[in-house]
Scaffold this motif. Structure first.
Motif, mmCIF file in Angstrom:
data_model
loop_
_atom_site.group_PDB
_atom_site.id
_atom_site.type_symbol
_atom_site.label_atom_id
_atom_site.label_comp_id
_atom_site.label_asym_id
_atom_site.label_seq_id
_atom_site.Cartn_x
_atom_site.Cartn_y
_atom_site.Cartn_z
ATOM 1 N N PHE A 246 -4.511 -18.670 9.233
ATOM 2 C CA PHE A 246 -5.706 -19.435 8.914
ATOM 3 C C PHE A 246 -5.361 -20.928 8.971
ATOM 4 N N GLY A 247 -6.397 -21.752 9.052
ATOM 5 C CA GLY A 247 -6.197 -23.184 8.937
ATOM 6 C C GLY A 247 -5.883 -23.889 10.237
ATOM 7 N N HIS A 248 -6.054 -23.217 11.371
ATOM 8 C CA HIS A 248 -5.767 -23.827 12.672
ATOM 9 C C HIS A 248 -6.961 -23.622 13.591
ATOM 10 N N ALA A 249 -7.507 -24.713 14.100
ATOM 11 C CA ALA A 249 -8.730 -24.650 14.913
ATOM 12 C C ALA A 249 -8.524 -23.800 16.163
ATOM 13 N N GLY A 250 -7.335 -23.867 16.763
ATOM 14 C CA GLY A 250 -7.082 -23.076 17.962
ATOM 15 C C GLY A 250 -7.155 -21.587 17.705
ATOM 16 N N THR A 251 -6.771 -21.168 16.506
ATOM 17 C CA THR A 251 -6.842 -19.748 16.158
ATOM 18 C C THR A 251 -8.290 -19.295 16.049
ATOM 19 N N VAL A 252 -9.110 -20.106 15.396
ATOM 20 C CA VAL A 252 -10.534 -19.773 15.288
ATOM 21 C C VAL A 252 -11.150 -19.659 16.677
ATOM 22 N N ALA A 253 -10.860 -20.641 17.533
ATOM 23 C CA ALA A 253 -11.449 -20.653 18.873
ATOM 24 C C ALA A 253 -10.945 -19.504 19.734
ATOM 25 N N ALA A 254 -9.714 -19.043 19.488
ATOM 26 C CA ALA A 254 -9.132 -17.977 20.298
ATOM 27 C C ALA A 254 -9.606 -16.589 19.893
ATOM 28 N N MET A 255 -10.137 -16.437 18.688
ATOM 29 C CA MET A 255 -10.462 -15.108 18.182
ATOM 30 C C MET A 255 -11.410 -14.312 19.081
ATOM 31 N N PRO A 256 -12.534 -14.873 19.556
ATOM 32 C CA PRO A 256 -13.415 -14.059 20.414
ATOM 33 C C PRO A 256 -12.701 -13.519 21.646
ATOM 34 N N ALA A 257 -11.891 -14.347 22.298
ATOM 35 C CA ALA A 257 -11.204 -13.905 23.500
ATOM 36 C C ALA A 257 -10.121 -12.880 23.182
ATOM 37 N N ILE A 258 -9.421 -13.044 22.057
ATOM 38 C CA ILE A 258 -8.411 -12.058 21.660
ATOM 39 C C ILE A 258 -9.069 -10.709 21.405
ATOM 40 N N LEU A 259 -10.148 -10.706 20.642
ATOM 41 C CA LEU A 259 -10.829 -9.452 20.323
ATOM 42 C C LEU A 259 -11.426 -8.813 21.565
ATOM 43 N N ASP A 260 -11.979 -9.629 22.456
ATOM 44 C CA ASP A 260 -12.519 -9.095 23.703
ATOM 45 C C ASP A 260 -11.405 -8.523 24.571
ATOM 46 N N GLY A 261 -10.263 -9.219 24.624
ATOM 47 C CA GLY A 261 -9.144 -8.716 25.402
ATOM 48 C C GLY A 261 -8.607 -7.400 24.882
ATOM 49 N N LEU A 262 -8.538 -7.260 23.567
ATOM 50 C CA LEU A 262 -8.117 -5.985 22.979
ATOM 51 C C LEU A 262 -9.092 -4.880 23.358
ATOM 52 N N HIS A 263 -10.387 -5.186 23.250
ATOM 53 C CA HIS A 263 -11.414 -4.187 23.565
ATOM 54 C C HIS A 263 -11.299 -3.723 25.016
ATOM 55 N N ARG A 264 -11.071 -4.654 25.924
ATOM 56 C CA ARG A 264 -10.961 -4.312 27.343
ATOM 57 C C ARG A 264 -9.771 -3.395 27.617
ATOM 58 N N ARG A 265 -8.770 -3.465 26.780
ATOM 59 C CA ARG A 265 -7.600 -2.599 26.935
ATOM 60 C C ARG A 265 -7.721 -1.297 26.151
ATOM 61 N N GLY A 266 -8.848 -1.111 25.507
ATOM 62 C CA GLY A 266 -9.028 0.084 24.702
ATOM 63 C C GLY A 266 -8.304 0.040 23.378
ATOM 64 N N LEU A 267 -7.962 -1.175 22.908
ATOM 65 C CA LEU A 267 -7.281 -1.339 21.626
ATOM 66 C C LEU A 267 -8.265 -1.794 20.561
ATOM 67 N N ARG A 268 -8.015 -1.394 19.326
ATOM 68 C CA ARG A 268 -8.909 -1.717 18.214
ATOM 69 C C ARG A 268 -8.108 -2.370 17.098
ATOM 70 N N ALA A 269 -8.631 -3.475 16.569
ATOM 71 C CA ALA A 269 -7.962 -4.179 15.477
ATOM 72 C C ALA A 269 -8.357 -3.546 14.146
ATOM 73 N N VAL A 270 -7.359 -3.088 13.391
ATOM 74 C CA VAL A 270 -7.579 -2.428 12.104
ATOM 75 C C VAL A 270 -6.645 -3.051 11.073
ATOM 76 N N THR A 271 -6.834 -2.717 9.818
ATOM 77 C CA THR A 271 -5.908 -3.199 8.795
ATOM 78 C C THR A 271 -4.553 -2.513 8.954
ATOM 79 N N THR A 272 -3.543 -3.077 8.325
ATOM 80 C CA THR A 272 -2.207 -2.495 8.434
ATOM 81 C C THR A 272 -2.163 -1.098 7.832
ATOM 82 N N THR A 273 -2.845 -0.902 6.712
ATOM 83 C CA THR A 273 -2.891 0.443 6.137
ATOM 84 C C THR A 273 -3.511 1.430 7.112
ATOM 85 N N GLU A 274 -4.619 1.054 7.759
ATOM 86 C CA GLU A 274 -5.226 1.941 8.758
ATOM 87 C C GLU A 274 -4.275 2.195 9.929
#
Length: 278
Positions: A246-274
């Motif tokens: 948290f606390g870095h503008a580049g991280t906020v801006a990168a989030m949509p592309a990171i999540l979209d890239g994961l989705h395109r690869r069939g990967l899903r972001a979950v909590t560590t427990t999950e």
């Protein structure tokens, strides 16, 4: 699992430490002072009780009333004391965030994850929770997971035993006060992996497992959103635990592309427990 059930389970991840089975540090985690300090934002009224030691005498903000801690799902047996990744056979990954910095940017990251149906793990710094106590509830109410990243984000692996334990235990106390439990995960500050001493002290404080990671986004160096996206997506694979801040503008801006890239690869972001119990 329905969203409501998942949220109940994941709120529990900050609500209690389960007993269970739970080496040399690598630089990271905003070393060199690059982690952004907590920014100004509306806060709850300050309490009239004296500030706890280590807050510079500033009164602690009033904390939300925690709900009762719930039971966590059990982890599989035989997990190592330090966890760097989850099962490689699945399609899940864990995006983990070092919890400190401007609460507006933290909220933006959480909102973007929720928009994409993702859930994350936040390892909060104790003095950030003192300054922004509402963020503990915000994390949990979003269905995310909350854990311990030491009290003041010092080089905990280089500290004497008593001081190192205080760093872990004081943050655990903040989590307990805000959520009813210490959370499941501890991550050392300013180190990728904990020393044997810190592993032992974390266990003493209620954390059978230390959470490391196998993908370092290097976002704390502020390389820009495209570099953060490229670093994460070039390295991530099933079972990865990704380190972000948290606390870095580049991280906020990168989030949509990171999540979209994961989705395109069939990967899903979950909590560590999950990630570890799916």
């Amino acid at each position: 699992m329905t969203f409501l059930h998942r949220r109940t389970v994941l709120r529990a991840a900050a609500g209690g430490a389960l007993a269970g089975a739970v080496g040399g540090g690598v630089a990271g985690c905003g070393e060199g002072g690059r982690t952004v300090a907590a920014g100004a934002s509306p806060r709850t009224p300050a309490s009239t009780t004296p500030a706890p030691r280590g807050t510079g005498g500033r009164p602690r903000a009033s904390a939300p009333t925690p709900g009762p801690p719930l039971l966590l799902p059990g982890l599989p047996p035989g997990l190592p004391a330090q966890i760097e990744n989850g099962p490689r056979r699945g399609r899940a990954v864990a995006l983990t965030f070092h919890g400190r910095g401007d609460p507006k940017s933290a909220t933006a990251v959480l909102a973007e994850a929720e928009r994409a149906g993702a859930r994350v793990t936040v390892l909060a710094v104790g003095d950030w929770l003192d300054a922004e106590p509402q963020m503990a509830r915000r994390v949990l109410d979003g269905g995310h997971e909350l854990g311990n990243h030491t009290m003041r984000h010092l080089a905990v692996c280089s500290m004497p035993e008593k001081a190192a334990y205080a760093e872990i235990a004081e943050c655990a106390e903040r989590l307990r006060r805000l959520t009813g439990g210490v959370g499941r995960w501890f991550r050392p500050s300013r180190a990728r992996r904990a020393t044997d001493q810190v592993v032992r002290l974390a266990r003493k404080a209620g954390y059978p497992h230390v959470l490391s990671y196998d993908v370092d986004s290097l976002d704390f160096t502020d390389p820009g959103a495209e570099a953060v996206r490229r670093t994460v997506l070039n390295a991530v694979r099933p079972g990865s635990v990704v380190s972000l801040h948290f606390g870095h503008a580049g991280t906020v801006a990168a989030m949509p592309a990171i999540l979209d890239g994961l989705h395109r690869r069939g990967l899903r972001a979950v909590t560590t427990t999950e990630l570890l119990t799916r």
